[in-house]
Each structure stands twice: as structure tokens, then as C-alpha cells.
Design a protein around this motif. Structure first.
Motif, short mmCIF file in Angstrom:
data_model
loop_
_atom_site.label_atom_id
_atom_site.label_comp_id
_atom_site.label_asym_id
_atom_site.label_seq_id
_atom_site.Cartn_x
_atom_site.Cartn_y
_atom_site.Cartn_z
N GLN A 97 3.81 1.61 -1.52
CA GLN A 97 4.66 1.75 -2.70
C GLN A 97 4.25 2.96 -3.52
O GLN A 97 3.07 3.29 -3.62
CB GLN A 97 4.58 0.50 -3.57
CG GLN A 97 5.46 -0.63 -3.08
CD GLN A 97 5.43 -1.81 -4.03
OE1 GLN A 97 5.24 -1.64 -5.22
NE2 GLN A 97 5.60 -3.00 -3.48
N HIS B 103 -0.81 -3.26 -5.86
CA HIS B 103 0.51 -3.59 -5.34
C HIS B 103 0.41 -4.44 -4.08
O HIS B 103 1.12 -5.45 -3.93
CB HIS B 103 1.28 -2.31 -5.01
CG HIS B 103 1.70 -1.53 -6.21
ND1 HIS B 103 2.04 -0.20 -6.16
CD2 HIS B 103 1.84 -1.89 -7.52
CE1 HIS B 103 2.37 0.23 -7.36
NE2 HIS B 103 2.26 -0.78 -8.20
N LEU C 174 0.82 -1.21 0.00
CA LEU C 174 0.00 0.00 0.00
C LEU C 174 0.85 1.26 0.00
O LEU C 174 0.42 2.31 -0.49
CB LEU C 174 -0.92 0.00 1.22
CG LEU C 174 -2.06 -1.02 1.19
CD1 LEU C 174 -2.75 -1.07 2.55
CD2 LEU C 174 -3.07 -0.68 0.10
N ARG D 18 -2.25 1.26 -5.79
CA ARG D 18 -1.75 0.89 -4.46
C ARG D 18 -2.40 -0.40 -3.97
O ARG D 18 -1.72 -1.28 -3.40
CB ARG D 18 -1.99 2.02 -3.47
CG ARG D 18 -1.12 3.26 -3.72
CD ARG D 18 -1.38 4.32 -2.67
NE ARG D 18 -0.62 5.53 -2.92
CZ ARG D 18 0.62 5.74 -2.50
NH1 ARG D 18 1.25 4.79 -1.81
NH2 ARG D 18 1.25 6.87 -2.76
N ALA E 55 2.97 5.42 -6.28
CA ALA E 55 2.02 5.29 -7.38
C ALA E 55 1.70 6.68 -7.87
O ALA E 55 0.82 7.34 -7.33
CB ALA E 55 0.76 4.55 -6.93
#
Length: 483
Positions: free
Chosen positions: A95, A109, A93, A106, A97
Motif C-alpha cells: 500500500q 498496514h 506491505l 507499510r 506510504a
């Protein structure tokens, strides 16, 4: 979600449901889950992603310097599969974007990492990794199960990426990955080769071994630090490289806008320059510099009045002197761009001639920088093999023969031989076509006889118009004097 194609929405929803199913056993009452370890690893996973993406990340830079997976893989080796899936969620969440739809990306991911962590945990358990990790010779015994678990982690991520890319765009996943319209196009870290995942898995295994050692979790956290620093440095390098490429593209686009009749010429000169450099045996980093030099060789045209670049008919001697300043203009423009290195000298001297009759300084022979001699040959080659509104492209063989005829006077013979050999081995397949939208040109006039002078294009006797143009300043526009 509504902006996604129905198939892509189904793919994302399926991944979310699969992630929920993978993590659900850990949440059942009575499950033997070491919650302190889950909380610590989840917080560490979240913190590593947040630290990577917030204070040191350049605003607006492309996402995807690569997720930090050793923590997730350490959870795979230390925890039950369902608990490892829970650990993967916060990091996914967090990471980066930067492309829309941000929220969906998110969630995607997080879901894909949770599913991959669960699958890797199952593989690790089936291979006896947990028993090996608890034994006396933990590290060597657990290496094979850990490597295979990391491979499963990589393969699951890659399969999920391929599925959502194929669903998001009506093209094969490989093409969608490069296409301009992919709403869920993922960073390189999502489809990277297996080797980086194996390295992350090794660091994760070292973390798990230290976790089980008498020194406990603090020592395990220290094992992660060198890997995190290495990943951060590599991410910085990638962002810097992307910024360099953006700078080059902006300069080339500015030149192409100013002189539309040479559109694509810069990229082709860069390609031919790299071919020559490769044939000469230059190292990879120097080949990249000579490619950039070829791309930027005409950037000085930005300092030349547009009316001269687009003038119909012959140039006056004064106008030609202004045109011939463009190598110096280009050198001044890029003087402060440190990463160009040797390319700056090539931009300044690519119109010098080995017999000393070139410009701006009349250098000769070995006085001319090597990269400038490379770009001079590539520039003239593309001028002869590209269609312009005043003449059609000459065959590659004809262009090479003319370069060989002028070797020793205008061009360095070694560079001409290198281009001839490279084209003979690989062919000439330019990556761009500059003038597809220009009107058809009449057949090229025959070259003047040796010793003659074409007064319409004041240049070098006995050479085709394109070669003389390149020897002066590059291929001209329709009806213009040689620039």
C-alpha cells in the motif's frame, strides 16, 4: 520506529505480534491450507496494490485513494482464517506510504489487515458462511455471513486505526486524525464508513462463488475486474479533486501574501457565497463552483502593483483605473483552468452593479451572471463585518440592513434576501479570522448622509466606507483609498 512516541511503538509492535499469531497456524506442519489458492490470492492482492500505486499514481500525490479489499475478503470467504491473514500481508506491505516513517507505515498496514482478515474469517466461520458457500444455493445463503464478516473487518481496522492515532498524538483520535503532526496518520480508506466495506465484501463473495463454480479461478478473477476499474477511476477523481484544491489554495495564498490586510477575506467570501447559493436551492456541484468563485474573486490583485494596494491616502483617477482592472486580470489568470467553469464569469463581473454603474463592462440586471451577483453580496457583507485597521467590524445586523438598503441599485435583491435568510437561520460563523494580529482600530465613523460624497474614499454616496470599498475592489488596507 524511534521517531514514534513510545505508546505508538508499542501499538505497532502489538499489531505485528498479533498478525504473526493470527497467521502462524497456517504455517504449522500438517495444516490443511490450500497453498495454490493462497499463493494466487496473495499475488493478486499484491498485484492490485502495486498496479494502483506505481505506474498511474502521480508522484507526490497524497496516499490513500483507498485499499482494494475485495481480494482480501474473497480470501476470508474461501480460506481458513490463518490463511486469509497470510493473503492480506503482501497487499498491506504494498500500500502507498508517502509520509515518513514509510517502512513503519507499510508494516502497520500489513499487520492491521492481517488481524482484520483473521477476525473476519473467524466471524464468517462462526456464522456458517463456509458451509453455506459450499451448498447448492451458495450466493443467497452466504450473503448474511459475508456482510457481517465485512463489518467485522471494517470495525477491526477502525479500532486499530483509532488506537494508533490516539497513541501517536496526545489528543482524541478524531482530533488526531485531522492534526498536522500525526506520524501515523492514515488515509481515508483506513477509517471509511461501513458501506464501502460492504460493497467490497459483496464483490469478494461473488469472487468466492465463482471460484467454487465449474469455471473456477479464471471466472473469479473476471468478477474482480469491474470493481478494480471502478476503484481506480474513483482514485483518479480524488487525486484530481485534491489537485484542484491545491491550485485554489496556492492562488489564495499568493493574494494574501501580496495584500496582508485582506487575509482570510477570500475564504469568508466563499463561505458566504455558498450560504447564499444553498438558500437559493442550487445543486451541490453549483454550490461548490460559487464557493470557489467567492474564494478566487480577488485573484486579479496579483496583477495590480503592490504599491497601489498598499498606498496610504486617496488614489488618483489613473491609479483607480488601474485598480479597477483587477477583475479582468483575474479572469485572464484563471481562463485556462477548466474546472472553474462558471466561477470565471463571477470573477470577471463581481463588481458589476444591477443599476449598470459597475465595472468592468457596466452590465445591469439579468445581464450580470448569477454567480457574480452572489459573490458581490458576499464580498460586501464580509467587508462590512470584518475588522480592518481603519475601522472595526460592523454588527451583522447592521451589515444586512445596509445590504437591504442598497438592494435594487448595487445588489440583486434576491441575493440579499437569501443571505439575510441564511444568516437568520444559521448565524454567521466565519471559518477564518483575518486580522487577529493587526492593531486595534478606532471606532468606525458614522456613514455619510444620503447624497453626500466622501472625498477621502471616492465611492458611492450614502454608503458606509466598507460597502463602497467592496463595490470598488474589496476592503482596503489601513489609511488607503477605497480599492
Amino acid at each position: 520506529m524511534r521517531v514514534l512516541p513510545p505508546a505508538a511503538r508499542a501499538c505497532v509492535l502489538g499489531a505485528v505480534l498479533a498478525a504473526a499469531a493470527c497467521a502462524a497456524p497456517a504455517l504449522r506442519p500438517g495444516s490443511a491450507v490450500p497453498w495454490p489458492a493462497v499463493g494466487l490470492l496473495a499475488a493478486l492482492c499484491l498485484g492490485s496494490e502495486a498496479a494502483r500505486s506505481l505506474p498511474l499514481r502521480e508522484r507526490g500525490s497524497p496516499e490513500g485513494s483507498g485499499p482494494f479489499f475485495p481480494v482480501v475478503l474473497a480470501a476470508v470467504f474461501l480460506l481458513p482464517p490463518s490463511a486469509a491473514a497470510l493473503v492480506a500481508l503482501p497487499g498491506g506491505l504494498a500500500q502507498p506510504a508517502v509520509q515518513r516513517p514509510v517502512a513503519v507505515r507499510r508494516v502497520w498496514h500489513a499487520a492491521r489487515q492481517a488481524v482484520a482478515a483473521w477476525a473476519a474469517g473467524q466471524a464468517y466461520g462462526l456464522l456458517g458462511g463456509r458451509e453455506a458457500l459450499a451448498g447448492a444455493a451458495a450466493f443467497p445463503s452466504a450473503m448474511l455471513p459475508a456482510a457481517l464478516a465485512a463489518a467485522v473487518f471494517c470495525l477491526v481496522l477502525t479500532a486499530l486505526d483509532a488506537a494508533v492515532l490516539a497513541a501517536a498524538e496526545p489528543r482524541p483520535a478524531g482530533a488526531a486524525r485531522r492534526g498536522p503532526a500525526g506520524l501515523l496518520r492514515l488515509p481515508p480508506g483506513g477509517t471509511a464508513a461501513l458501506a464501502p466495506y460492504c460493497l467490497h465484501g459483496l464483490v469478494g463473495l461473488m469472487t468466492a462463488v465463482m471460484w467454487h463454480s465449474p469455471y473456477g479461478p479464471p471466472a473469479a478473477l473476471l468478477a474482480l475486474l469491474p470493481m478494480y476499474i471502478s476503484c481506480w477511476v474513483f482514485a483518479q477523481y480524488r487525486r484530481e479533486h485534491a489537485a484542484h484544491q491545491a491550485t485554489i489554495r496556492a492562488l489564495v495564498q499568493a493574494v494574501d501574501i501580496k495584500d496582508r490586510y485582506t487575509r482570510g477575506h477570500s475564504e469568508r467570501v466563499g463561505q458566504a457565497s455558498e450560504m447564499i447559493a444553498r438558500e437559493l436551492g442550487m445543486a451541490d456541484d453549483r454550490r461548490e463552483v460559487v464557493r470557489i468563485a467567492g474564494i478566487l474573486h480577488d485573484v486579479g490583485k496579483l496583477g495590480v502593483p503592490t504599491r497601489l494596494l498598499r498606498k496610504d491616502g486617496p488614489l488618483t483617477p489613473e491609479e483607480r483605473r488601474v485598480i479597477e482592472l483587477h477583475p479582468e486580470y483575474g479572469h485572464e489568470m484563471v481562463r485556462g483552468i477548466g474546472f472553474l467553469g462558471e466561477a470565471r464569469a463571477a470573477i470577471l463581473h463581481h463588481h458589476e452593479r444591477v443599476d449598470g454603474s459597475g465595472y468592468p463592462y457596466g452590465l445591469s440586471g439579468e445581464q450580470i451572471p448569477v454567480l457574480a451577483r452572489v459573490v458581490a453580496v458576499a464580498d460586501s457583507f464580509d467587508a462590512m463585518t470584518s475588522t480592518r485597521s481603519y475601522s472595526r467590524a460592523r454588527p451583522v445586523e447592521t451589515a444586512l440592513a445596509e445590504l437591504e438598503r442598497c438592494a435594487g441599485s448595487q445588489f440583486d435583491p434576491a441575493m440579499v434576501r437569501a443571505l439575510t435568510t441564511a444568516v437568520g437561520r444559521h448565524g454567521w460563523h466565519p471559518v477564518v479570522t483575518s486580522d487577529e494580529d493587526l492593531p486595534a482600530a478606532p471606532a468606525a465613523a458614522p456613514a455619510p448622509a444620503a447624497g453626500a460624497r466622501d472625498t477621502g474614499r471616492e465611492g458611492l454616496p450614502g454608503m458606509p466606507a466598507q460597502v463602497r470599498d467592496a463595490a470598488q475592489t474589496g476592503p482596503p488596507g489601513p489609511g488607503k483609498a477605497g480599492r
